[in-house]
Motif scaffolding. Structure first.
Motif, mmCIF file in Angstrom:
data_model
loop_
_atom_site.group_PDB
_atom_site.id
_atom_site.type_symbol
_atom_site.label_atom_id
_atom_site.label_comp_id
_atom_site.label_asym_id
_atom_site.label_seq_id
_atom_site.Cartn_x
_atom_site.Cartn_y
_atom_site.Cartn_z
ATOM 1 N N LEU A 419 0.831 -1.208 0.000
ATOM 2 C CA LEU A 419 0.000 0.000 0.000
ATOM 3 C C LEU A 419 0.865 1.258 0.000
ATOM 4 N N PHE A 420 1.883 1.264 0.872
ATOM 5 C CA PHE A 420 2.773 2.423 0.923
ATOM 6 C C PHE A 420 3.423 2.647 -0.425
ATOM 7 N N CYS A 421 3.759 1.508 -1.064
ATOM 8 C CA CYS A 421 4.513 1.624 -2.301
ATOM 9 C C CYS A 421 3.632 2.185 -3.405
ATOM 10 N N LEU A 422 2.332 1.873 -3.388
ATOM 11 C CA LEU A 422 1.422 2.486 -4.363
ATOM 12 C C LEU A 422 1.391 3.996 -4.160
ATOM 13 N N LEU A 423 1.391 4.380 -2.898
ATOM 14 C CA LEU A 423 1.399 5.808 -2.567
ATOM 15 C C LEU A 423 2.682 6.458 -3.080
ATOM 16 N N LEU A 424 3.788 5.742 -2.841
ATOM 17 C CA LEU A 424 5.098 6.219 -3.277
ATOM 18 C C LEU A 424 5.107 6.451 -4.785
ATOM 19 N N LEU A 425 4.527 5.520 -5.522
ATOM 20 C CA LEU A 425 4.513 5.640 -6.979
ATOM 21 C C LEU A 425 3.717 6.866 -7.416
ATOM 22 N N VAL A 426 2.585 7.094 -6.744
ATOM 23 C CA VAL A 426 1.782 8.267 -7.103
ATOM 24 C C VAL A 426 2.597 9.534 -6.878
ATOM 25 N N ILE A 427 3.330 9.556 -5.740
ATOM 26 C CA ILE A 427 4.156 10.731 -5.464
ATOM 27 C C ILE A 427 5.277 10.841 -6.492
ATOM 28 N N ALA A 428 5.794 9.685 -6.911
ATOM 29 C CA ALA A 428 6.947 9.693 -7.818
ATOM 30 C C ALA A 428 6.557 10.078 -9.243
ATOM 31 N N THR A 429 5.269 9.975 -9.593
ATOM 32 C CA THR A 429 4.863 10.193 -10.986
ATOM 33 C C THR A 429 5.399 11.501 -11.574
ATOM 34 N N PRO A 430 5.132 12.649 -10.948
ATOM 35 C CA PRO A 430 5.605 13.889 -11.592
ATOM 36 C C PRO A 430 7.124 13.976 -11.632
ATOM 37 N N VAL A 431 7.781 13.474 -10.566
ATOM 38 C CA VAL A 431 9.236 13.530 -10.520
ATOM 39 C C VAL A 431 9.814 12.741 -11.685
ATOM 40 N N PHE A 432 9.332 11.529 -11.828
ATOM 41 C CA PHE A 432 9.838 10.662 -12.880
ATOM 42 C C PHE A 432 9.501 11.235 -14.254
#
Lengths: 868, 108
Positions: A419-432
């Motif tokens: 679950l945390f990692c899904l959150l992490l990915l959402v946060i990472a989207t704009p950065v990436f």
């Protein structure tokens, strides 16, 4: 009353009730309902009571009254699940550091792996929007060994006419850079193609307005993408609007269709399409220029080899090259183009499949490091619970039950991390996205399909990481652990498996550090490499040789003269290409020799050598300022060796196309392509041509030069879109874009892996120090000093680290050389890289282990011993 | 005090249970509420409320006798407990206290 006697509640709700209602409530509920029914009969009448009876039964449908609920609360799995949840919660709470480290490790590990997985999937799924993409091919050919993406224009029609297997065909022929004009809107457009009617048979573009079947029928048709339509008209229903193109010489074009933008995942990007029918039959069926991209869709199971053979015949006949073996047509599956080809005249800077796999494996390595931490921390944590395990076994828990319990705990942690990692990915989207320029589908809400790999990874990890701790924990002998606690032999030292795992971690970290260093050094080397010409002080301006009216070339001389007077401009030159762009390949023949040889050929004026700062090592430069001078040639060293071997080329005569001329000079080799390639033979002809204008400027006056170009563009060409220009150094940076991205990503992953490794060591050391707290206290009382204790506790890790270095260094050397083989000009991997990366890991590991030891060793021994 | 909050409906059901001392079960409570408050209430709502009250320790239940309408099925009777009575008192005191502090409203 007598009437009421005959009335009975309807049967079906009763049956429903007895089906769902648990026995605990059934009797009273049914009794209540019946009583209520008669109450209703008395107050509201029979029919209403019957109706309401059913509704009442349905209203009783609540979870706590269900049969399944009753069964569930007696189910042993349910009970043990509840207990597992409770115990996991308590365990995590008791040791927040370990819980934090384990969840952090899994979250980061899974998150990074998922990121690389999504990226790899994205890259591997290019060009899948076509109809039956597996049957769509681009026809290319190789000349000697050099593969070409572009083919003669006549090839497509030939294939369609002669092969029954070819279902549909389209050619893409580039429209040279042109402006498009609609009322006051005028912009330069670079991504247009002439195409055949069959194009929408192969390329399944989505229509927004218009009729695709008829869109290419009018000879003056133009099909726009959504973006372009909005750019010019501000809307997408632009059917019937008239626009002007520079290349059409004043005849207007009619918009016949607007299509959705081409998916980002396609090697063939375009903004507008024109019908290829504009050209006459002769031109369309000619086999002269190799500038057309030919796509076909074939029937299932078509014999491509046979088709290639027939094509080869046709090629050899057309070019009078029977049996020479120089030409070889081939079919490239469209889905392979993006990652697997990098041919001559390729339409896009294609990706590199090995980079995709490098990133994917780095992602997998990071996952491996984090899983190892998870396993190690879980196992040592488990020793704390040996008494719990012993007691459970004593009161009758079987090993299977214990295993299930520990597996359940792991599953809970994994799920939480997921679950945390899904959150992490959402946060990472704009950065990436900012970083890579790709819009990867990282948001689980928008692309739920990423749950599939996530769940697979979680279950795989559960199998791999969960089973070992669960088995090793449930193995304890109850009598032993209850009598003595865990024997100190087992807990104060690392077990064999854990030692192995820690070594693997170290190896991976060191290899990653080494690779990052090598990639970084190589790219720095390339960027600082002297290319043999001036790249930092050159601005290049594309000049298309269009019709004389209204185009850039119409007043080129005026523009050029004005430009030379701008402060800071040192010199200008026109040439057919600039370094970093493709330079054409043609046949060049020495007069008197039997055969022509193929070399790169560049057409330039008499200021080229001077402007680019090329070094003449033999002969001289072109004659200056002589408009009627005969054609002259300058060769680079490679070409001189290639054409003349050991002889002196100066004053020899060579011919390209219809131009025969004297070789006047030889220049030192310079890297006009990216450093992935060796320097190829290059012939520079003095037949200047307006394709590119290069401006050499004083670095100090760059602002004045930019202002000058923009001002002249406005003053001299008031009706044209502003002139676009670029710095040559930017173009060269773009040549290494893939490597630059790879460099940043590998650095990032490398840092993450180091942090994870150190966090694992930190967790392990903390635990081991805690186990030996009494030993440390006694040693201290007996006179050990801090350094003895540091040595005692860090020694284990240092031994493992040395072993890891033995494995990691050869692996690093091999891997680095494997990657470097893709560069013509490469650094050598020296000992320095290994020393620096080994030392950095050693320092980090020793520091984290020492910190823990220091904390343990500097406490008052009384605190540790007083409880006994 | 988690889990011992008394909802509006629960309070009504609890009060009615106390009122119907000795004969309080789902049907009679539902009827009584209808009579007292003139609001129509379903059996299952009352039953669910009683279930919650029992879990909170405000009422206890016991299996009671049967009547003809029930076709011989026994009923589950409810009795208010001390904690339940206290909860009702508290709720009433709270209201009284606030009422006493209320300024005289003027609705003009």
């Amino acid at each position: 009353m007598s009437k009421m006697k005959n009335v009975r509640p309807p049967k079906w709700p009763d049956r429903l009730l007895s089906w769902y209602c648990s026995d605990r409530y059934f009797e009273e509920v049914q009794g209540d309902l019946h009583e209520w029914f008669y109450h209703r009969v008395a107050t509201q009448g029979v029919s209403r009571a019957r109706l309401m009876y059913g509704i009442d039964v349905l209203r009783y449908f609540r979870s706590f009254r269900l049969k399944s609920n009753e069964k569930l609360s007696q189910n042993s799995n349910y009970i043990s699940m509840k207990q597992i949840l409770k115990l996991t919660y308590r365990n995590l709470k008791k040791d927040p550091l370990s819980a934090f480290l384990r969840i952090l490790n899994l979250t980061v590990g899974i998150g990074i792996f998922l990121l690389t997985f999504i990226y790899a999937r994205y890259e591997l799924n290019y060009d899948s929007y076509h109809d039956e993409p597996q049957n769509v091919y681009r026809i290319g050919h190789s000349l000697r060994t050099e593969p070409w993406a572009a083919t003669p224009m006549g090839l497509g029609q030939y294939a369609l006419d002669n092969f029954a297997e070819v279902e549909s065909m389209t050619r893409f022929f580039r429209v040279s850079n042109t402006w498009i004009k609609y009322e006051d809107n005028i912009f330069m457009e670079k991504r247009g193609f002439f195409v055949d009617d069959g194009v929408f048979d192969l390329f399944k573009v989505k229509i927004i307005s218009g009729d695709l079947d008829k869109a290419l029928n009018p000879i003056n048709a133009i099909i726009l993408t959504e973006t372009l339509a909005i750019k010019y008209f501000g809307r997408t229903d632009a059917i019937g609007e008239l626009v002007e193109l520079e290349t059409d010489r004043g005849r207007p074009r009619q918009v016949t269709a607007v299509i959705e933008d081409i998916p980002e995942q396609s090697h063939l990007q375009f903004d507008f399409l024109l019908p290829i029918k504009v050209f006459g039959d002769r031109f369309r069926n000619a086999w002269r220029n190799w500038a057309t991209y030919t796509y076909v869709r074939v029937k299932d199971g078509a014999d491509l080899e046979n088709m290639s053979k027939i094509l080869l015949n046709e090629y050899e006949e057309r070019y009078n090259a029977q049996g020479s073996g120089n030409l070889q047509p081939f079919f490239t599956p469209i889905q392979k183009i993006h990652l697997h080809t990098n041919h001559e005249k390729e339409l896009a800077d294609n990706g590199n499949v090995s980079y995709v796999y490098i990133l994917l494996s780095v992602g997998a390595f990071v996952l491996l490091i984090s899983s190892i931490n998870f396993v190690n921390l879980s196992v040592v944590k488990g020793f704390d619970r040996s008494k719990e395990v012993g007691l459970r076994k004593t009161v009758g828990a079987s090993r299977t039950q214990l295993t299930i319990q520990f597996l359940g705990e792991n599953l809970l942690l994994l799920g939480l991390s997921g679950l945390f990692c899904l959150l992490l990915l959402v946060i990472a989207t704009p950065v990436f996205g900012n970083f890579s320029g790709l819009s990867l589908p990282l948001n689980v809400l928008e692309s739920p399909e990423i749950l599939i790999p996530l769940i697979l990874v979680i279950f795989l990890l559960l199998l791999i990481c969960g089973v070992y701790p669960a088995m090793s924990l449930s193995k304890f002998k109850p009598v032993q652990v209850l009598k003595t606690g865990m024997s100190h032999l087992r807990t104060s030292k690392l077990g064999l498996v854990r030692r192995g795992l820690i070594i693997i971690q170290f190896v991976i970290s060191i290899v990653l550090v080494v690779s990052s260093f090598v990639i970084y050094n190589q790219l720095t080397h390339i960027q600082e490499q002297n290319l043999g010409f001036e790249k930092d002080q050159i601005i290049s301006i594309p000049v298309e040789s269009g019709p004389l009216n209204d185009s850039f070339s119409s007043k080129f001389d005026v523009f050029n003269d004005a430009l030379l007077r701008v402060t800071g401009v040192k010199s200008t030159t026109v040439s057919s290409s600039v370094p970093g762009t493709r330079i054409m390949v043609e046949g060049v023949q020495e007069i008197g020799a039997e055969d022509a040889v193929t070399t790169r050929i560049l057409l330039a004026d008499d200021d080229f050598v001077n402007t680019y700062g090329l070094e003449i090592i033999n002969g001289k430069d072109f004659i200056k300022n002589a408009p009627d001078a005969p054609i002259e040639y300058i060769l680079n060293e490679s070409a001189a060796n290639f054409i003349f071997q050991d002889r002196n080329p100066v004053n020899e005569m060579i011919r390209w196309s219809r131009d025969t001329g004297k070789v006047v000079g030889v220049v030192k080799d310079f890297n006009f392509q990216s450093l992935h390639h060796e320097v190829e033979p290059l012939v520079i002809s003095s037949r200047g041509r307006n394709s590119w204008l290069s401006v050499r400027f004083e670095p100090a006056s760059v602002e004045s030069v930019r202002d000058g170009i923009e001002r002249l563009s406005r003053d001299i060409y008031p009706d044209l879109p502003p002139i676009e220009y670029e710095f040559l150094s930017d173009r060269f940076e773009n040549l290494y874009l893939a490597e630059s991205r790879l460099r940043s990503l590998v650095w990032f992953f490398c840092i993450v892996s180091i942090v994870l490794t150190v966090s694992g060591i930190f967790g392990m050391a903390t635990y081991m120090a805690k186990q030996r707290i009494k030993e440390i206290a006694i040693r201290k009382v007996l006179g050990s000093d801090l350094s003895n204790l540091l040595n005692l506790l860090s020694r284990d890790f240092l031994v493992l680290l040395s072993l890891a270095l033995l494995i990691a260094i050869p692996a690093g050397v091999w891997l680095s050389n494997w990657w470097l083989r893709g560069f013509a000009d490469k650094i050598s991997v020296g000992a320095g890289v290994f020393i620096v990366s080994s030392l950095s890991i050693i320092v980090l590991v020793v520091a984290s282990a020492s910190y823990v030891t220091y904390r343990a060793a500097s406490m008052n021994p009384v605190d540790a011993l007083k409880n006994d | 005090m988690k889990g011992t909050h008394l909802g509006e409906l629960e309070e009504l059901v609890l009060l009615t249970t106390a009122l119907l001392d000795g004969n309080a079960y789902t049907v009679t409570i539902a009827k009584e509420i209808q009579v007292q408050s003139d609001r129509s209430i379903t059996l299952s709502t009352v039953h669910t409320s009683l279930h919650r009250l029992e879990k909170k320790g405000f009422v206890e239940s016991y299996v009671g006798g049967t009547t003809k309408e029930r076709g011989g099925r026994r009923k589950r009777l409810y009795r208010i407990l001390k904690a339940g009575y206290q909860a009702l008192e508290q709720s009433r005191e709270l209201r009284n206290r606030i009422w006493e502090q209320l300024p005289k409203p003027s609705f003009e």
